[in-house]
Structures are given as structure tokens and as C-alpha cells.
Design a protein around this motif. Sequence first.
Motif, PDB file in Angstrom:
ATOM      1  N   THR B   6       0.837  -1.201   0.000  1.00 20.84           N
ATOM      2  CA  THR B   6       0.000   0.000   0.000  1.00 20.84           C
ATOM      3  C   THR B   6       0.875   1.256   0.000  1.00 20.84           C
ATOM      4  OG1 THR B   6      -1.549  -1.207   1.342  1.00 20.84           O
ATOM      5  CG2 THR B   6      -1.880   1.148   1.186  1.00 20.84           C
ATOM      6  N   SER B   8       1.325   5.532   0.287  1.00 19.99           N
ATOM      7  CA  SER B   8       0.764   6.562   1.150  1.00 19.99           C
ATOM      8  C   SER B   8      -0.351   7.315   0.434  1.00 19.99           C
ATOM      9  CB  SER B   8       1.880   7.531   1.552  1.00 19.99           C
ATOM     10  OG  SER B   8       1.372   8.488   2.433  1.00 19.99           O
ATOM     11  N   GLU B   9      -1.431   7.515   1.130  1.00 20.09           N
ATOM     12  CA  GLU B   9      -2.583   8.212   0.546  1.00 20.09           C
ATOM     13  C   GLU B   9      -2.658   9.640   1.095  1.00 20.09           C
ATOM     14  OE1 GLU B   9      -7.462   8.006   0.742  1.00 20.09           O
ATOM     15  OE2 GLU B   9      -6.260   6.387   1.568  1.00 20.09           O
ATOM     16  N   HIS B  10      -2.842  10.583   0.183  1.00 25.48           N
ATOM     17  CA  HIS B  10      -2.976  11.979   0.614  1.00 25.48           C
ATOM     18  C   HIS B  10      -4.335  12.169   1.275  1.00 25.48           C
ATOM     19  CE1 HIS B  10      -2.359  16.317   0.535  1.00 25.48           C
ATOM     20  NE2 HIS B  10      -3.569  16.449   0.017  1.00 25.48           N
ATOM     21  N   LEU B  11      -4.327  12.716   2.466  1.00 19.48           N
ATOM     22  CA  LEU B  11      -5.572  12.874   3.219  1.00 19.48           C
ATOM     23  C   LEU B  11      -6.132  14.290   3.142  1.00 19.48           C
ATOM     24  CD1 LEU B  11      -4.578  10.877   6.423  1.00 19.48           C
ATOM     25  CD2 LEU B  11      -5.974  10.083   4.515  1.00 19.48           C
ATOM     26  N   ARG B  38      -5.016  13.612  13.885  1.00 19.77           N
ATOM     27  CA  ARG B  38      -5.875  12.862  12.961  1.00 19.77           C
ATOM     28  C   ARG B  38      -5.114  11.719  12.290  1.00 19.77           C
ATOM     29  NH1 ARG B  38     -10.615  15.400  12.306  1.00 19.77           N
ATOM     30  NH2 ARG B  38     -11.126  14.069  10.550  1.00 19.77           N
ATOM     31  N   LEU B  39      -3.799  11.718  12.463  1.00 14.14           N
ATOM     32  CA  LEU B  39      -2.964  10.643  11.932  1.00 14.14           C
ATOM     33  C   LEU B  39      -2.546   9.754  13.108  1.00 14.14           C
ATOM     34  CD1 LEU B  39      -2.780  12.930   9.708  1.00 14.14           C
ATOM     35  CD2 LEU B  39      -0.531  12.032   9.188  1.00 14.14           C
ATOM     36  N   ALA B  77      -0.816  12.866   5.062  1.00 10.62           N
ATOM     37  CA  ALA B  77      -0.925  11.618   4.311  1.00 10.62           C
ATOM     38  C   ALA B  77      -0.975  10.477   5.317  1.00 10.62           C
ATOM     39  CB  ALA B  77       0.270  11.469   3.372  1.00 10.62           C
ATOM     40  N   THR B  78      -1.355   9.312   4.837  1.00 15.27           N
ATOM     41  CA  THR B  78      -1.499   8.191   5.770  1.00 15.27           C
ATOM     42  C   THR B  78      -0.167   7.826   6.423  1.00 15.27           C
ATOM     43  OG1 THR B  78      -1.290   6.755   3.839  1.00 15.27           O
ATOM     44  CG2 THR B  78      -3.509   7.133   4.694  1.00 15.27           C
ATOM     45  N   SER B  79       0.927   8.114   5.723  1.00 11.83           N
ATOM     46  CA  SER B  79       2.226   7.691   6.252  1.00 11.83           C
ATOM     47  C   SER B  79       3.029   8.820   6.890  1.00 11.83           C
ATOM     48  CB  SER B  79       3.062   7.087   5.128  1.00 11.83           C
ATOM     49  OG  SER B  79       3.358   8.082   4.159  1.00 11.83           O
TER      50      SER B  79
END
Lengths: 114, 142
Positions: B6, B8-11, B38-39, B77-79
Motif C-alpha cells: 500500500t 501513502s494516501e494523501h488525506l 488525525r494521523l 498523508a497516511t504515512s
Amino acid sequence: MDIKVHVRESEDDAYVVELGGEIDVYTSPKVKDAITELIDQGHYNLVINLEKVRYIDSTGLGVLIGGLKRVREHGGTVNLVCTNPQIKKIFDITGLVKIFGIFDDEAGAKKALA
Amino acid sequence: MNAPETTSEHLGTVELRIPSKPEWVAVARLAVAAIANRLPFSVEEIEDLKLAIAEACTMCIQQGGGTESIDITCEAATSHLRVEVRDHRYRERGDAAKRPSVIAVEGEGLGIFLIQALMDKLDYSVDPQLGTELVMTKRVGA
């Protein structure tokens, strides 16, 4: 955002600067004023109690370093009381643990002044 | 066959502008802490972020020579969390004026040292004429 500064003379002739709250670029001048006033009055052995400090940044560290430099010119020292792990970490990564005496309680910090 | 790793997804991106004055640094610090919350950062990592962002804002104020405001852009981002802190002179010069690389600063102090220690990546540029810019990243669980 707040800072509380309380200065008191302890029974063993040391002066204790008790700080509480957050020490940053906005509040550090107030801390500097308190320490400078004590030094100007001729008190060169100080305990600065950081137990109630939630946050400190480089400007706060700079004030403490400045105070230590000034008292050392007169043969004095500054011992700190600090138990907050996050603040201890800041002293650790900046290497300031090597130049300040850092103690877990005020009694230990005052005893080390003698 | 295993599923691909997976990425990293931009949040989301959050932008904040504060007056370039000491009394506003705490606002930036708390805003970034709220975003970081939030992360999946640990409490200690959020404390690191708060201090790093406050140090960056303090640098802008101290190096700014009367600069009006500081822009803080947080890309979550998720990461990781990437934070850009720059004084208003960068904004006025526009994208074309942005320099692609880091300019080393002489006489860097405790503030920059702390940011480097607390964040995973830091690029910065401090110039009395051109302005101050810091771009830093903290990875989740690094």
C-alpha cells in the motif's frame, strides 16, 4: 498560553525560581526577567523548578543557558528540577544534560548547590 | 501472489496564516497538533511536531526583520505529515522565485538543531532579504 513565575528563598539560602506553563518565544522574556533580577541582586546559586512546565522551546533553553553563564561568572550555578519526560528529552538531545544539573526533586537540586 | 504494498494516501491539506508575532506561535503549535492528531502519531511524536513547528515559526519571526505574517501549510498523508513554514516574503515573490535547493545557514542555533533532531526530513533556507522557509516531514511511527 501562560507562564507562571514564582521566586522564593528557601531555608538553606538558595533561591528557587518555580515555573509553570509554557516557555516559548512569547513567554520566555518573563522568565529571563525573573532570573536576571535575582542575579542582579547577587544571588548566584539558583534552583529552577520546571516540574509544572508543560512545554519549553529553544528560546526558553536560551534563557536558562544565559542564566547559567552569568552565575558561573560569579562562581555560582543553576540546578534544574525536571520530571517531564518530553522536556528531559529536549535537554538530552541538545546536550544540555551535560551542562545543567538536572534533578528529580527540589531537595536534591538544593543539596547539590551546597 | 501477494497484494502490492500500500502506498501513502494523501488525506488533505490545511493552510494557516498567523501574524509574525511571538504571541501567535502557540496557535500554530496547537493547530498542527490537532492535525497530527488525525494521523496515527503517538503522543510523543505529536509533541515533537509541536516543538518543531514552533521552532520554525520562531525562526521566521527572529529572521524576518519585521515580516508581517507566516504561512503554514500542512499536507497530511497516511504515512506522514509534511509541513511548510515560510514568511510572507516567499508568498510575495511567487512560485517562480522559489529556490529549488536548500541554502545552508551559517550560525544555525538550537532551534534548527531541534527541528533536525525531531523531524525525519528538513529542508530550509534563511536569507535576510529573500525570507525564511522550512519544509519538514515526520513519518508515522518512524
